[in-house]
Design an enzyme around this catalytic site. Structure first.
Site, PDB file in Angstrom:
ATOM      1  N   ASN A  69      -1.205  35.375 -68.115  1.00  0.00           N
ATOM      2  CA  ASN A  69       0.029  35.200 -67.340  1.00  0.00           C
ATOM      3  C   ASN A  69       0.136  33.809 -66.750  1.00  0.00           C
ATOM      4  O   ASN A  69       1.163  33.460 -66.190  1.00  0.00           O
ATOM      5  CB  ASN A  69       0.116  36.235 -66.216  1.00  0.00           C
ATOM      6  N   ASN A 114     -15.652  29.131 -57.550  1.00  0.00           N
ATOM      7  CA  ASN A 114     -16.688  29.669 -56.669  1.00  0.00           C
ATOM      8  C   ASN A 114     -17.447  28.564 -55.946  1.00  0.00           C
ATOM      9  O   ASN A 114     -17.516  27.423 -56.390  1.00  0.00           O
ATOM     10  CB  ASN A 114     -17.640  30.577 -57.442  1.00  0.00           C
ATOM     11  N   CYS A 153     -22.910  51.525 -40.145  1.00  0.00           N
ATOM     12  CA  CYS A 153     -22.419  52.796 -39.606  1.00  0.00           C
ATOM     13  C   CYS A 153     -20.923  52.972 -39.834  1.00  0.00           C
ATOM     14  O   CYS A 153     -20.433  54.080 -39.990  1.00  0.00           O
ATOM     15  CB  CYS A 153     -22.794  52.949 -38.130  1.00  0.00           C
TER      16      CYS A 153
END
Lengths: 657, 323
Positions: free
Chosen positions: A53, A113, A168
């Site tokens: 694209n 990167n 958590c």
């Protein structure tokens, strides 16, 4: 200006392009049209469908071929008499050394990167070749010139650390869809299909009383004669039902939170319904296995209901076991693995349903899980044009270029700022305390020299923090470690043994007060590190168990209470970028403009007081989502804004002066 | 939107850009029809961008034969003039553009743009013209405005290392993103004729010098009966004389149009490829915005000069209907 003055400098120039992706295709075309005649281009990637694209030099029929080579052939069709030398290789390969870089008049980066950018930055500094650095994300882009001693280098400012989430939050109290994605990808997918020996927190719960039993792990084992349907249902009930019930029993956690809802498969899917789709064709083409296809789900933009997610979950699990059994135990999540994306999407959505978090389509989930970069052709074309303009100025070589500050850093903005969509600013001066480009001031490392091994130092500091590729480590004149192709076997054995020794027990003991010299021969880059012994480290705040200072890294966005999990497999490939950087920079520069620090390091003449930033509104709305996707990018075909958090560090920087 | 979903093929091909502007915008793009005129560097860049973006169809108008000059900033054609014999610029460009994205229909319309009647433009949602005379710009703009449906109109020109875009979206409604959701916005654009008729003294105080300089050059070529870009250094004295006259007539200090800038524009009739890429990129983004209804559109001029590196938006509207 366009023709005469430029033409000599352009025709005689030898340029190196690193990257033949989104920016690279545009850049190669614009260089060729502008009259450049000797262009070398490095890219290790091959062409993928999602490149087409915007990487307009490539066609469907080129999928799978080398980007560098196909780009060369495509450009030679309209400029057959110029020389384009492609390298289908990694820019970090050892043959691209300082001597290789020295043959070029300018290097142009179109990279995706941080690692590669750092590496090219060092080689350009060592070879004393000017570098034009660039990056884009969506409609945002940036182009900047880096000349040794005259401007900042890529590493003068710290890059933001990759985003991580507290364990958590992921295991017990997700509040956003991305938490569910991280759980599905890093914990559940890894547990079921990845390396069994990896530490996995899937069954960790906030209440320790429940995590003691050893046999919970066995739940995830497929029992030899077990029907895959049955196995899938068992896993489903365990992770979405039983584990949620257990979590609920810890009432303390839910006093200030909405309680999650356990989901059992029998409540969503009566037995008969799954049996309908029980027959799976075992095909030879393993990669094409798709739960969506076998369930007749077509549109990746659709948001599935709980029942559909449940069916995809069970179907995908079954397909992994029937079609891809051999890979189980070695799989890690890959955004291009359709079945893996389907599994992770379904699992994340079911978990989201438990926690009352809105569901997402496979398309969206894939973007979040794969950290897919937003990319359009237009921004790349604009950025490529800006790169060529800067490159030509650098090549003109009259020193006016520097004296008159003709070199520029240019931002492409999505929303105008002071009427500008393309906003030039002066390049910044080098950071005098930059450990890469300034005269070396030693770094200092606090480390427990009696406990940390040389291996820890190599992995956590030399590779991860200093970005070295082939390091050589010396303590005084004693060689402790080295990487290279031409080493003697006994040397290799020696170094391998050293890796496993704690620092203080090395042949030449590394203890507090010693100075280590770390060198990368390919990058021609040396660091001195002053060692300070320290007994204890805070496991949460200093998870590396060592602290490097003098080398500054931006703090992660969120400070959290527990150790953390990133949304991505590797931390070394972390991404320095998020799309709003350009805007943050602007805000800060306004401030620094006002305070006009003596060094005028960050002077931004284009911005004066009272400049309102239209873009900040939209930025805030989308900030969270986008940020996640920018971090720790795994998409190796793209073109990220390589920016930094200059803004944040302005004050720190002034202090350092 | 109205139901039709993107195909699997479209979703795969457009994956990265759908992540920028969304599936709705992609669907609108795939139903849009674009007309361009003037197949030189800037328009070529623009065509590449919108073909890649996945518009429904693109129609090219340019009957000129291939010349060395036409090839200088054009990556759609082989450089061998013999290989191009018998074909017009538009036909050659069509062949290449078709390869960029098989899902976009690229076709050629033969004839003189100025001779096309109003109904011809009714087939399009967007009309972009480049290298047209002042009279042609006004004429085509007026034809687009005569239609009952809204046709977005753009002119674009690059000279030396400078570029200019003009935008007329007529009455344009869109959802503007705000901190707390979106608000409906309406923008009223002037026509090209109305915009350039705004008295120079009532322009914003620091209006881009390029705006004024381009008007002088445009006027010069029109008065002399030249084709756009048919100008050279020998014309400079006459151009400077015209500038003086125009400034006097408009009561504007001549220093607002530096002679050095006019000299650059006169000498650099040929396009500078990096500027074509930049202007073609900005124009592509604007057309995508206008079709998709996403994002604040540019109103109503954009200028880029690689000498100062600024890409500036200027709103040059007739002040009268304001308020």
């Amino acid at each position: 200006m366009a023709s005469l003055q430029h033409s000599q400098a352009i025709k005689g120039a030898k340029v190196l392009m690193v990257g033949a992706g989104g920016i690279g295709c545009e850049l190669l075309k614009t260089l060729a049209l502008s009259g450049f005649q000797d262009i070398h281009i490095i890219d290790m990637d091959t062409i993928e469908v999602s490149n087409l694209n915007r990487q307009f030099l490539f066609r469907q029929s080129h999928v799978g071929q080398s980007k560098a080579k196909v780009a060369r052939d495509a450009v030679l069709r309209f400029r057959p008499h110029i020389s384009i030398t492609p390298y289908h290789a990694n820019a970090k390969d050892s043959n691209f050394n300082v001597d290789f870089f020295k043959q070029f008049n300018v290097v142009l980066n179109g990279l995706d990167n941080l690692d590669a950018r750092r590496h090219v930055n060092r080689l350009c500094l060592a070879a004393e070749v000017p570098l034009v650095e660039s990056g884009t994300t969506g409609f945002l882009g940036q182009v900047t010139v880096q000349v040794k001693g005259k401007t900042e280098c890529y590493e003068c400012q710290p890059k933001p650390a990759p985003k991580t989430y507290p364990v958590c939050t992921i295991t017990s109290t997700p509040s956003k869809f991305v938490h569910c994605i991280v759980w599905a990808k890093e914990l559940l997918f890894a547990k079921l299909f990845g390396d069994k020996n990896q530490v996995n927190d899937l069954n960790v719960r906030s209440n320790d009383a429940f995590s003691s039993s050893e046999n919970t792990n066995d739940v995830f084992e497929w029992r030899d004669d077990e029907d895959f349907e049955h196995y899938g249902r068992r896993i489903y009930d365990h992770v979405f039902g039983y584990n949620i019930e257990l979590a609920l029993s810890d009432e303390e956690t839910w006093k200030k939170r909405n309680k999650p809802r356990p989901i059992y498969v029998r409540d969503v899917l009566p037995d008969q319904m799954t049996q309908q789709n029980g027959n799976v064709d075992i095909t030879d083409d393993l990669s094409s296995a798709s739960a969506m296809a076998s369930l007749g789900l077509k549109n990746p933009q659709d948001i599935w209901c709980l029942m559909e997610n449940t069916r995809v979950f069970l179907e995908a699990l079954k397909l992994f076991f029937t079609n891809r059994k051999k890979e189980i135990g070695n799989l890690s999540f890959d955004k291009d693995d359709q079945l893996a994306v389907e599994f992770v999407t379904a699992a994340a959505n079911i978990r989201a349903a438990s926690f009352n978090i809105p569901s997402h389509s496979l398309f969206e989930a894939k973007g979040i899980a794969g950290n897919i970069v937003h990319a359009v052709a237009t921004t790349n074309a604009i950025v490529a044009g800006l790169i060529v303009i800067e490159a030509i100025k650098v090549l003109k070589k009259d020193n006016d270029c520097y004296r008159e500050k003709l070199m520029r850093m240019t931002y492409c903005l999505e929303h105008p700022s002071k009427k500008m969509l393309l906003m030039p600013v002066e390049p910044f001066e080098p950071n005098k305390s930059c450990f890469v480009c300034s005269s070396q001031t030693p770094l200092s490392l606090e480390i427990n020299t009696h406990r940390s091994k040389l291996r820890d130092f190599v992995e956590k500091i030399v590779k991860a923090k200093l970005g070295m590729n082939s390091p050589l480590i010396m303590c005084g004149s004693a060689l402790l470690y080295e990487v290279g192709d031409d080493l003697e076997e006994d040397m290799i054995a020696n170094y391998t043994a050293n890796l496993e020794k704690v620092l203080s027990e090395l042949p030449s003991p590394v203890i507090g007060g010693k100075m280590l010299t770390v060198e990368d021969l390919q990058q021609e880059f040396t660091c001195n590190i002053y060692i300070k012994h320290r007994e204890e480290f805070d496991e949460e705040k200093e998870p590396d168990g060592m602290v490097l200072s003098g080398w500054t890294q931006a703090l992660p966005e969120k400070k959290d209470d527990k150790t953390s999990i990133g949304n991505g497999a590797s931390t070394s490939k972390s991404l320095p970028t998020e799309p709003m950087d350009a805007q943050k920079d602007i805000e800060v520069k306004e401030i620094s403009d006002g305070t006009a620090s003596p060094g005028k390091k960050r002077k931004l003449p284009e911005f004066s007081e009272g400049c309102t930033l239209d873009q900040s509104n939209e930025a805030d709305e989308t900030r969270n989502d986008k940020k996640i996707q920018k971090l720790d990018d795994d998409d190796d075909d793209d073109d990220l804004v390589m920016l930094d958090h200059w803004g944040k560090d302005t004050s720190k920087k002034q202090r350092l002066q | 939107m109205d139901g039709e979903e993107l195909t699997e093929q479209e979703t795969a091909l457009y994956d990265r850009q759908i992540r920028v502007w969304g599936a709705d915008a992609q669907r609108r793009l795939s139903k849009s029809h674009i007309l361009v005129h003037g197949m030189k560097g800037t328009i070529t860049e623009f065509c590449k961008n919108i073909v890649l973006a996945g518009v429904g169809s693109l129609t090219l108008v340019d009957d000129r034969a291939v010349t060395e000059e036409a090839l200088s900033a054009n990556f759609l054609m082989p450089p061998d003039e013999n290989a191009c014999s018998g074909k017009t610029l538009a036909e050659l460009c069509r062949d290449s553009l078709n390869e960029f994205n098989p899902m976009v229909r690229v076709s050629v319309e033969k004839g003189d743009l100025a001779s096309f009647g109003v109904e011809f433009f009714d087939k399009f949602d967007v009309v972009v013209i480049s290298f047209c005379s002042l009279a042609t710009k006004k004429l085509i703009n007026e034809r687009c405005r005569k239609l009952s449906k809204r046709v977005s109109f753009y002119t674009v020109d690059c000279r030396d290392c400078c570029g200019e875009i003009f935008v007329d979206l007529q009455k344009y409604n869109y959802a503007k993103k705000r901190q707390d959701g979106t608000t409906e916005c309406e923008l009223q654009y002037p026509s090209f004729q109305e915009a350039i008729s705004v008295p120079w003294r009532s322009l914003p105080r620091k209006v881009s010098k390029l705006y004024l300089a381009m008007r002088v050059i445009e006027r010069f070529e029109e008065d002399e009966g030249r084709k756009p870009g048919e100008i050279c250094i020998e014309d400079l004295p006459a151009v400077l004389k015209l500038k003086k006259e125009l400034c006097e007539a408009q009561s504007l200090n001549e220093s607002h149009i530096p002679n050095a800038l006019l000299e650059r524009l006169v000498m650099g009739a040929r396009e500078f490829p990096p500027v074509c890429a930049i202007i073609g990129g900005i124009l592509g983004q604007e057309v995508i915005k206008a079709i998709s209804g996403k994002g604040d559109p540019l109103k109503n001029f954009f200028f880029f000069d690689s000498v100062d590196g600024k890409g500036i938006i200027e709103d040059i509207s007739d002040p009268r209907p304001k308020g």
